[in-house]
Scaffold this motif. Structure first.
Motif, PDB file in Angstrom:
ATOM      1  N   ASP A  71     -19.125 -11.985  -0.576  1.00  0.00           N
ATOM      2  CA  ASP A  71     -17.923 -12.322  -0.072  1.00  0.00           C
ATOM      3  C   ASP A  71     -17.135 -10.876   0.072  1.00  0.00           C
ATOM      4  OD1 ASP A  71     -18.269 -14.821  -0.063  1.00  0.00           O
ATOM      5  OD2 ASP A  71     -17.216 -15.179  -1.773  1.00  0.00           O
ATOM      6  N   LEU A  72     -16.452 -10.589   1.219  1.00  0.00           N
ATOM      7  CA  LEU A  72     -15.717  -9.315   1.352  1.00  0.00           C
ATOM      8  C   LEU A  72     -14.277  -9.963   1.447  1.00  0.00           C
ATOM      9  CD1 LEU A  72     -15.219  -6.396   1.495  1.00  0.00           C
ATOM     10  CD2 LEU A  72     -15.461  -6.748   3.949  1.00  0.00           C
ATOM     11  N   LYS A  73     -13.452  -9.451   0.536  1.00  0.00           N
ATOM     12  CA  LYS A  73     -12.156 -10.129   0.375  1.00  0.00           C
ATOM     13  C   LYS A  73     -10.906  -8.787   0.355  1.00  0.00           C
ATOM     14  CE  LYS A  73     -10.343 -11.676  -3.535  1.00  0.00           C
ATOM     15  NZ  LYS A  73      -9.889 -12.376  -4.740  1.00  0.00           N
ATOM     16  N   VAL A  74      -9.725  -8.980   1.121  1.00  0.00           N
ATOM     17  CA  VAL A  74      -8.726  -8.133   0.997  1.00  0.00           C
ATOM     18  C   VAL A  74      -7.453  -8.787   0.634  1.00  0.00           C
ATOM     19  CG1 VAL A  74      -8.332  -8.449   3.341  1.00  0.00           C
ATOM     20  CG2 VAL A  74      -7.540  -6.322   2.498  1.00  0.00           C
ATOM     21  N   ASP A  75      -6.820  -8.205  -0.501  1.00  0.00           N
ATOM     22  CA  ASP A  75      -5.572  -8.450  -0.992  1.00  0.00           C
ATOM     23  C   ASP A  75      -4.488  -7.647  -0.154  1.00  0.00           C
ATOM     24  OD1 ASP A  75      -6.787 -10.336  -2.657  1.00  0.00           O
ATOM     25  OD2 ASP A  75      -7.006  -8.957  -4.217  1.00  0.00           O
ATOM     26  N   PHE A  76      -3.418  -8.515   0.059  1.00  0.00           N
ATOM     27  CA  PHE A  76      -2.295  -8.038   0.673  1.00  0.00           C
ATOM     28  C   PHE A  76      -1.056  -8.014  -0.481  1.00  0.00           C
ATOM     29  CE2 PHE A  76      -4.698  -8.915   4.482  1.00  0.00           C
ATOM     30  CZ  PHE A  76      -4.398  -7.694   5.422  1.00  0.00           C
ATOM     31  N   ALA A  77      -0.398  -6.957  -0.638  1.00  0.00           N
ATOM     32  CA  ALA A  77       0.776  -6.949  -1.615  1.00  0.00           C
ATOM     33  C   ALA A  77       1.963  -6.278  -1.254  1.00  0.00           C
ATOM     34  CB  ALA A  77       0.177  -6.807  -3.107  1.00  0.00           C
ATOM     35  N   LEU A  78       3.063  -7.123  -1.286  1.00  0.00           N
ATOM     36  CA  LEU A  78       4.353  -6.367  -0.732  1.00  0.00           C
ATOM     37  C   LEU A  78       4.759  -5.627  -2.249  1.00  0.00           C
ATOM     38  CD1 LEU A  78       5.694  -8.780   1.705  1.00  0.00           C
ATOM     39  CD2 LEU A  78       4.844  -6.412   2.066  1.00  0.00           C
ATOM     40  N   SER A  79       5.474  -4.368  -2.359  1.00  0.00           N
ATOM     41  CA  SER A  79       6.094  -4.021  -3.586  1.00  0.00           C
ATOM     42  C   SER A  79       6.988  -2.960  -3.004  1.00  0.00           C
ATOM     43  CB  SER A  79       5.199  -3.132  -4.390  1.00  0.00           C
ATOM     44  OG  SER A  79       4.595  -2.191  -3.785  1.00  0.00           O
ATOM     45  N   ASN A  80       7.855  -2.334  -4.020  1.00  0.00           N
ATOM     46  CA  ASN A  80       8.700  -1.288  -3.910  1.00  0.00           C
ATOM     47  C   ASN A  80       9.913  -2.038  -2.775  1.00  0.00           C
ATOM     48  OD1 ASN A  80      10.051   1.180  -4.323  1.00  0.00           O
ATOM     49  ND2 ASN A  80       8.885   2.077  -2.640  1.00  0.00           N
ATOM     50  N   GLN A  81      10.472  -3.159  -2.766  1.00  0.00           N
ATOM     51  CA  GLN A  81      11.355  -3.888  -2.060  1.00  0.00           C
ATOM     52  C   GLN A  81      12.621  -2.896  -2.243  1.00  0.00           C
ATOM     53  OE1 GLN A  81      10.910  -6.326   0.307  1.00  0.00           O
ATOM     54  NE2 GLN A  81       9.015  -7.358  -0.560  1.00  0.00           N
ATOM     55  N   GLN A  82      13.141  -2.348  -1.074  1.00  0.00           N
ATOM     56  CA  GLN A  82      14.360  -1.629  -1.218  1.00  0.00           C
ATOM     57  C   GLN A  82      15.578  -2.375  -1.134  1.00  0.00           C
ATOM     58  OE1 GLN A  82      14.226   1.905  -1.496  1.00  0.00           O
ATOM     59  NE2 GLN A  82      12.105   1.338  -1.988  1.00  0.00           N
ATOM     60  N   TYR A  83      15.435  -3.851  -0.625  1.00  0.00           N
ATOM     61  CA  TYR A  83      16.532  -4.755  -0.580  1.00  0.00           C
ATOM     62  C   TYR A  83      15.869  -5.952  -1.199  1.00  0.00           C
ATOM     63  CZ  TYR A  83      18.288  -1.096   2.561  1.00  0.00           C
ATOM     64  OH  TYR A  83      18.462   0.057   2.951  1.00  0.00           O
ATOM     65  N   SER A  84      16.542  -6.998  -1.617  1.00  0.00           N
ATOM     66  CA  SER A  84      16.053  -8.271  -1.723  1.00  0.00           C
ATOM     67  C   SER A  84      15.546  -9.122  -0.737  1.00  0.00           C
ATOM     68  CB  SER A  84      17.133  -9.180  -2.560  1.00  0.00           C
ATOM     69  OG  SER A  84      16.519 -10.480  -2.704  1.00  0.00           O
ATOM     70  N   SER A  85      14.067  -9.098  -0.998  1.00  0.00           N
ATOM     71  CA  SER A  85      13.241  -9.737   0.255  1.00  0.00           C
ATOM     72  C   SER A  85      13.722  -8.991   1.494  1.00  0.00           C
ATOM     73  CB  SER A  85      13.750 -11.405   0.523  1.00  0.00           C
ATOM     74  OG  SER A  85      13.450 -12.120  -0.703  1.00  0.00           O
ATOM     75  N   ALA A  86      13.136  -7.649   1.472  1.00  0.00           N
ATOM     76  CA  ALA A  86      13.075  -6.940   2.651  1.00  0.00           C
ATOM     77  C   ALA A  86      12.178  -7.407   3.728  1.00  0.00           C
ATOM     78  CB  ALA A  86      13.278  -5.314   2.282  1.00  0.00           C
ATOM     79  N   VAL A  87      11.149  -7.506   3.030  1.00  0.00           N
ATOM     80  CA  VAL A  87       9.767  -7.829   3.910  1.00  0.00           C
ATOM     81  C   VAL A  87       9.203  -9.059   3.113  1.00  0.00           C
ATOM     82  CG1 VAL A  87       7.539  -7.135   4.889  1.00  0.00           C
ATOM     83  CG2 VAL A  87       9.344  -5.430   4.464  1.00  0.00           C
ATOM     84  N   ILE A  88       8.864 -10.063   3.979  1.00  0.00           N
ATOM     85  CA  ILE A  88       8.367 -11.289   3.448  1.00  0.00           C
ATOM     86  C   ILE A  88       7.126 -11.782   4.357  1.00  0.00           C
ATOM     87  CG2 ILE A  88       8.965 -13.717   2.828  1.00  0.00           C
ATOM     88  CD1 ILE A  88      12.054 -12.936   3.417  1.00  0.00           C
ATOM     89  N   MET A  89       6.070 -12.378   3.667  1.00  0.00           N
ATOM     90  CA  MET A  89       4.809 -13.092   4.630  1.00  0.00           C
ATOM     91  C   MET A  89       5.375 -14.503   4.810  1.00  0.00           C
ATOM     92  SD  MET A  89       1.744 -11.315   2.495  1.00  0.00           S
ATOM     93  CE  MET A  89       1.698  -9.564   1.888  1.00  0.00           C
ATOM     94  N   GLY A  90       5.014 -15.052   5.907  1.00  0.00           N
ATOM     95  CA  GLY A  90       5.165 -16.277   6.104  1.00  0.00           C
ATOM     96  C   GLY A  90       6.629 -16.650   6.541  1.00  0.00           C
TER      97      GLY A  90
END
Length: 494
Positions: A71-90
């Motif tokens: 298996d080759l897997k990739v993890d996506f993670a959002l961090s260092n949000q400059q505002y509350s929920s500045a970037v969201i998945m889904g």
């Protein structure tokens, strides 16, 4: 009429030839939904997502997907949000929950030709209706009353692979949005990676898909998610052994409205494709315990277990001094007996090539044949890239020939018999036994020669060529030849 008919035939022939060239497949690993593969199925909002790659068996022309191991897997993670929920998945405008892992054409109007899959010609290999991407929503409603002409840092996106990869390709869909009179566009800037990397644009919807060595943006004056003002395309992340990449996500507006609207934002998709190839090598020999002067056959097999067609494939297999190469036959490429390099070149997915070497055994001892294989693509399983075999080479195998049956030979003059027959009359014995110095005959007695243990052979101080004894340790009849005591073992002479 004949001339025109001839031209028509030539054009048809050339057209058929061109199609056959395009039929060559180049399997790769992509983002898609496939039975048995665990990938995000639900809706957001979420801030992390894990995606397992699937094999596109008939890339670049088809969309036949298969489970891939290891298996080759990739993890996506959002961090260092400059505002509350500045970037969201889904997530999408107006606080709408959407799939975390939609098809590429879920938003905007990207075309297949906007994208280039790993290992594919430009504009080929990605299908917006079957390939997926992680959905990333730049939530501009958090900017409130800030200037709509500004550029604002929103969050960081870290992409982690579960093992090193080389030169992955990012596929970004529908970068840009338009709401009321306001155009906006999210973008990416490079922050960090575990190895040096740079970005190169492979293909895109238009000139607005702007890529530099460290950034990916929609450069349109008035961004949109459809038409010429949208930006979709593929970007090569050039680098070897990549395990993670960190990107800074920012968004900008075109000033079309006085303020950022509630529920506004730019939704894009991001997919990845990559090549890797599990090469394997095996060694085999037809005789596990050869003797000096024996001819042995070494069979070396090079195989590509997939997923991708590999190039620049080379096998190193130099025979040690214990062998003298007689000839070698490579099923593909060329083998240099002086360097031991077998240059295969291209080794396609699930393809195997064979090298056969015939060699003469020169010396007593243990002479290991080592082989290794390498190619230009990242190999996920390096444990099978080497192979070795060590036959036990014993002393010279003394040969013996079948009796003379093609000529009469000379009469034997001396014999000892227990069957009470001798002379020139009757059975004509021993003269009937041809070409011997002495003939022994019995039907109730055996002929016993000197018997001794192997450790006692050195007590024969001055052995002579052709001397024979029975070795009670090795349990064989031995003859002294070429300064060695050796068993009679080979029914033919070298």
């Amino acid at each position: 009429m004949k001339i025109y008919t001839f031209k028509s035939m030539v054009m048809l022939s050339l057209g058929t030839f061109f199609i056959s060239l395009q039929a060559q497949t180049s399997p790769n690993l992509e983002f898609a939904v496939h039975s048995g593969v665990q990938n995000p199925q639900g809706n957001g909002p979420v801030y992390t997502a894990s995606v397992n790659f699937v094999k596109n068996v008939d890339n670049p022309s088809g969309t036949s997907y298969a489970i891939y191991h290891p298996d080759l897997k990739v993890d996506f993670a959002l961090s260092n949000q400059q505002y509350s929920s500045a970037v969201i998945m889904g997530y999408n405008i107006n606080n709408t929950s959407i799939p975390v892992f939609p098809k590429i054409n879920y938003i905007g109007s990207p075309n297949n030709s906007d994208f280039t899959a790993s290992g594919a010609p430009t504009g080929k290999g990605i299908n917006v209706k079957t390939n997926n991407g992680v959905s990333l929503f730049y939530n501009t409603s958090v900017l409130g009353g800030k200037s709509t002409l500004g550029v604002y840092q929103m969050a960081d996106l870290t992409i982690n692979f579960n093992r090193p990869v080389d030169n992955p390709v990012l596929h970004i869909g529908a970068m840009g949005a338009f709401q009321d009179q306001m155009g906006m566009a999210g973008g990416f800037d490079f922050v960090d990676a575990n190895v040096p990397v740079s970005f190169t644009r492979l293909s895109g919807s238009n000139a607005n898909f702007s890529v530099t060595a460290t950034s990916m943006k929609n450069s349109s004056t008035h961004p949109n998610d459809v038409g010429y003002e949208s930006a979709s395309g593929s970007v090569l992340i050039k680098g070897k052994g990549i395990t993670y990449i960190k990107l800074r996500m920012s968004v900008r507006g075109d000033g079309g409205e006085a303020s950022w609207k509630v529920g506004s934002g730019d939704l894009i998709t991001m997919g990845i494709s990559v090549l890797e190839s599990d090469l394997a090598i095996t060694n085999a020999i037809d005789k596990s315990s050869p003797h000096i002067n024996d001819i042995v056959t070494l069979t070396i097999k090079a195989k590509n277990n997939g997923v991708s067609n590999n190039t620049g494939v080379v096998v190193s297999s130099l025979l040690p001094d214990g062998y003298l190469v007689i000839n070698a036959s490579a099923g593909s490429g060329s083998y240099d007996t002086n360097t031991g390099l077998w240059n295969i070149g291209v080794l396609n997915d699930n393809e195997e090539k064979v090298l056969v070497i015939h060699a003469k055994v020169k010396n007593v001892g243990f002479y290991t044949v080592n082989s290794s294989i390498s190619g230009e693509l990242r190999d996920p399983q390096e444990g099978n890239n080497t192979a070795s075999i060590t036959p036990m080479i014993s002393g010279k195998g003394v040969c013996y020939n079948d009796p003379n049956i093609n000529s009469v030979g000379t009469d034997s003059k001396f014999g000892i018999t227990l069957l009470k027959r001798a002379g020139i009359t009757g059975d004509n014995w021993p003269m009937i036994r041809k070409s011997a110095h002495m003939v022994l005959e019995s039907d109730t007695k055996g002929f016993v020669i000197t018997r001794m243990a192997k450790s006692d052979l050195n007590k024969i101080v001055v052995p002579v060529e052709g001397m024979m004894v029975y070795d009670t340790t090795d349990k064989c009849l031995k003859i002294y030849s070429d300064d060695l005591w050796s068993c009679f073992s080979t029914p033919t002479c070298p």
